[in-house]
Design a protein around this motif. Sequence first.
Motif, mmCIF file in Angstrom:
data_model
loop_
_atom_site.group_PDB
_atom_site.id
_atom_site.type_symbol
_atom_site.label_atom_id
_atom_site.label_comp_id
_atom_site.label_asym_id
_atom_site.label_seq_id
_atom_site.Cartn_x
_atom_site.Cartn_y
_atom_site.Cartn_z
ATOM 1 N N LEU A 253 -36.381 1.053 41.907
ATOM 2 C CA LEU A 253 -35.636 2.258 42.361
ATOM 3 C C LEU A 253 -35.151 2.296 43.757
ATOM 4 C CD1 LEU A 253 -34.602 5.009 41.402
ATOM 5 C CD2 LEU A 253 -36.800 6.070 42.002
ATOM 6 N N GLN A 254 -36.360 1.615 44.618
ATOM 7 C CA GLN A 254 -35.495 1.663 46.110
ATOM 8 C C GLN A 254 -34.553 0.910 46.261
ATOM 9 O OE1 GLN A 254 -39.121 0.001 48.423
ATOM 10 N NE2 GLN A 254 -38.043 0.408 50.352
ATOM 11 N N THR A 255 -34.334 -0.249 45.522
ATOM 12 C CA THR A 255 -33.214 -0.718 45.776
ATOM 13 C C THR A 255 -31.964 -0.283 45.455
ATOM 14 O OG1 THR A 255 -34.425 -3.039 45.500
ATOM 15 C CG2 THR A 255 -32.057 -3.269 45.138
ATOM 16 N N ALA A 256 -32.029 0.456 44.285
ATOM 17 C CA ALA A 256 -30.863 1.318 43.621
ATOM 18 C C ALA A 256 -30.624 2.393 44.897
ATOM 19 C CB ALA A 256 -31.303 1.742 42.187
ATOM 20 N N LEU A 257 -31.613 2.985 45.177
ATOM 21 C CA LEU A 257 -31.329 4.147 46.181
ATOM 22 C C LEU A 257 -30.578 3.597 47.617
ATOM 23 C CD1 LEU A 257 -34.619 6.261 45.717
ATOM 24 C CD2 LEU A 257 -31.937 6.893 45.013
ATOM 25 N N ASN A 262 -25.716 3.095 50.581
ATOM 26 C CA ASN A 262 -24.746 2.085 51.165
ATOM 27 C C ASN A 262 -23.222 2.475 50.582
ATOM 28 O OD1 ASN A 262 -26.313 0.821 52.791
ATOM 29 N ND2 ASN A 262 -26.870 -0.888 51.278
ATOM 30 N N VAL A 263 -23.225 2.910 49.355
ATOM 31 C CA VAL A 263 -21.921 3.280 48.776
ATOM 32 C C VAL A 263 -21.381 4.538 49.842
ATOM 33 C CG1 VAL A 263 -20.523 4.368 46.750
ATOM 34 C CG2 VAL A 263 -22.243 2.307 46.559
ATOM 35 N N PHE A 264 -22.334 5.477 49.699
ATOM 36 C CA PHE A 264 -21.737 6.536 50.598
ATOM 37 C C PHE A 264 -21.402 6.592 52.110
ATOM 38 C CE2 PHE A 264 -23.254 8.787 46.797
ATOM 39 C CZ PHE A 264 -22.086 9.861 46.621
ATOM 40 N N ARG A 265 -21.899 5.370 52.607
ATOM 41 C CA ARG A 265 -21.635 4.999 53.926
ATOM 42 C C ARG A 265 -20.294 4.241 54.230
ATOM 43 N NH1 ARG A 265 -27.566 2.378 55.926
ATOM 44 N NH2 ARG A 265 -28.398 4.307 56.295
ATOM 45 N N GLN A 267 -16.485 3.929 54.330
ATOM 46 C CA GLN A 267 -15.468 4.939 54.221
ATOM 47 C C GLN A 267 -14.553 4.844 53.256
ATOM 48 O OE1 GLN A 267 -13.968 5.513 58.403
ATOM 49 N NE2 GLN A 267 -15.542 4.501 59.169
ATOM 50 N N SER A 268 -14.072 3.376 52.828
ATOM 51 C CA SER A 268 -12.993 3.241 51.914
ATOM 52 C C SER A 268 -13.424 3.860 50.741
ATOM 53 C CB SER A 268 -13.010 1.799 51.833
ATOM 54 O OG SER A 268 -12.482 1.101 52.864
ATOM 55 N N LEU A 269 -14.635 3.825 49.968
ATOM 56 C CA LEU A 269 -15.060 4.250 48.742
ATOM 57 C C LEU A 269 -15.057 5.865 48.792
ATOM 58 C CD1 LEU A 269 -18.092 1.662 47.982
ATOM 59 C CD2 LEU A 269 -15.384 1.812 47.193
ATOM 60 N N ILE A 270 -15.497 6.407 49.936
ATOM 61 C CA ILE A 270 -15.526 7.648 50.185
ATOM 62 C C ILE A 270 -13.962 8.141 50.093
ATOM 63 C CG2 ILE A 270 -15.735 9.783 51.779
ATOM 64 C CD1 ILE A 270 -18.534 8.728 50.524
ATOM 65 N N LEU A 271 -13.098 7.481 50.580
ATOM 66 C CA LEU A 271 -11.843 8.121 50.650
ATOM 67 C C LEU A 271 -11.160 7.791 49.196
ATOM 68 C CD1 LEU A 271 -9.389 9.032 52.338
ATOM 69 C CD2 LEU A 271 -8.950 6.827 52.777
ATOM 70 N N ILE A 272 -11.562 7.053 48.589
ATOM 71 C CA ILE A 272 -10.967 6.827 47.066
ATOM 72 C C ILE A 272 -11.643 7.742 46.150
ATOM 73 C CG2 ILE A 272 -11.552 5.490 45.071
ATOM 74 C CD1 ILE A 272 -11.179 3.056 46.743
ATOM 75 N N PHE A 273 -13.163 8.352 46.601
ATOM 76 C CA PHE A 273 -13.686 9.586 45.497
ATOM 77 C C PHE A 273 -12.815 10.795 45.845
ATOM 78 C CE2 PHE A 273 -17.864 6.967 46.127
ATOM 79 C CZ PHE A 273 -17.529 6.095 45.309
ATOM 80 N N VAL A 274 -12.561 10.910 47.430
ATOM 81 C CA VAL A 274 -11.641 11.995 47.605
ATOM 82 C C VAL A 274 -10.372 12.034 46.776
ATOM 83 C CG1 VAL A 274 -10.545 13.239 49.335
ATOM 84 C CG2 VAL A 274 -12.946 12.368 49.753
ATOM 85 N N LEU A 275 -9.593 10.847 46.921
ATOM 86 C CA LEU A 275 -8.428 10.680 46.105
ATOM 87 C C LEU A 275 -8.449 11.083 44.743
ATOM 88 C CD1 LEU A 275 -7.159 7.527 47.834
ATOM 89 C CD2 LEU A 275 -5.888 9.703 47.773
ATOM 90 N N VAL A 276 -9.617 10.679 44.240
ATOM 91 C CA VAL A 276 -9.667 10.851 42.730
ATOM 92 C C VAL A 276 -9.886 12.322 42.361
ATOM 93 C CG1 VAL A 276 -11.424 10.652 40.591
ATOM 94 C CG2 VAL A 276 -10.953 8.751 42.057
ATOM 95 N N ALA A 277 -10.677 13.059 43.275
ATOM 96 C CA ALA A 277 -10.599 14.527 43.285
ATOM 97 C C ALA A 277 -9.185 15.211 43.295
ATOM 98 C CB ALA A 277 -11.613 15.118 44.424
ATOM 99 N N PHE A 278 -8.500 14.904 44.189
ATOM 100 C CA PHE A 278 -7.327 15.477 44.615
ATOM 101 C C PHE A 278 -6.578 15.369 43.412
ATOM 102 C CE2 PHE A 278 -7.284 14.866 49.613
ATOM 103 C CZ PHE A 278 -8.088 15.981 49.550
ATOM 104 N N ILE A 279 -6.465 14.212 42.794
ATOM 105 C CA ILE A 279 -5.342 13.877 41.808
ATOM 106 C C ILE A 279 -6.063 14.575 40.509
ATOM 107 C CG2 ILE A 279 -4.492 12.243 40.200
ATOM 108 C CD1 ILE A 279 -4.719 9.932 42.511
#
Length: 460
Positions: A253-257, A262-265, A267-279
């Motif tokens: 679980l520690q590795t998974a967390l 790291n995913v939320f750190r 910037q590219s992935l955060i921006l993609i998640f925002v794009l998904v929400a916008f669309i």
Amino acid sequence: MPFKFQGKSYHVSSKRWGVLLLSCWILFMDMLCFCFFSFINDITSWYFHTTPTVTDWLASTHLIGRVIGGIGICLTGRLGVRKIAVCGSALNAVASILISLGVFFNLFPIAIAGALVNGVSSGILLTMMQLITVTWFPPEENGTATSAPWVARRVSLLISNIISTKAMGSSIFDNSIAISTLKDGADREFRATFKRTYVIVFGVFSALSLLCSVVSRIYITDEPPVFEINGECSEERIDDSTSLLELQKTTNLQTALRELINVFRNQSLILIFVLVAFISSDATLGIILISSVVETKFRLENDQSVGIISAAGIIIGSLGSVVTGQILDKFRKPRVTYICLAILLSASLASFAVSLRLHNLPGVYATYLLMSVPRDALLVCIVHRIASVVSDQSHSVQIKVFSIATVSAAISLALSTIVIRAIMTHVSTSLAVLFPLPFLLLSIGCYVYFWSTLQNSTRL
């Protein structure tokens, strides 16, 4: 056909298309379960002795369940494709049984529980479909593979539209008579028809979903059928004990967390998640609220006539998804494709609002059909972009990224449904349908920024 994965070259067998087809069928069954109430919201509210606003909770609860399913699989991060397919199909069978019981006993809370379980199933299955496009298909086939689930989802909308409107409309209602004026005899006939149709239909859904679960357990594997290429193409199949996905799974679980952080750190992935929400903020107008929007402005229209236009929009949208997938595969112009589609959707949405304001029914239907082309195609573009971003990441990271994208879309869809319904009720319908427009325009700027600045900063 060789392709790079995890720093090595592989050849994937043609079984990938069979697995994709089976997975699309599983998703098709899941979306059928969700879509039935969406097309006949007003009639459903009449059956359950409530209001269309309350029956909106069937869709809202489904979306809440989708968030729960997405978060659950995100935190797990260890399920392979086969387990996801088996679990998702089994949950959809349970959801179908609950909805059938809710309709049979005229108990809305049980139907709500079924919608929740169906949403959990959707959150799991949507992640599975996106995983398959990453791990089972080379980049030059990724666009086509990405568009296939969207076509399956829209065909399920079409089928549910046909069955529900035919079963519930033509034999009972005259187009010029409102539901509220039904006589006692017609009311009893309506309720009997509704109960009979939905108990049978959801019973069939349950049986087919259980069959899908069994077939998935037998046919789908946790990893693609690959052959590693060492210099020249080798015919030696990778041993099950050292399969691609098995080597990538997290061990605690520690590795998974840590991976989730790291995913939320990134910037590219955060921006993609925002794009998904916008669309996704626009999707509610095409699925959940279109009947209410039209019937609010045009009192003589009913679910049957709107259903016909919805069916045409589904067909057009499915073709748009397929064409977009082909463009992404053959012409490799994702940025130009996305921008053109976003501009088309924004312009058609504005025209849709103007037609409503002018009380022009042909204009409303024409612009609705025009909106159907880019709506799903934009999501195909985004999923295709996510696939290219995470193709060299671990299996656990891929699950997290796709499940977070699923959660982002579900939350956006739920919130936009609530906001648009509230604006329709308290302000005006014409203004309500413009709610997604600023987000669509913002998505263009976000996408250009991503492409020019962040597209290469995707390592976790």
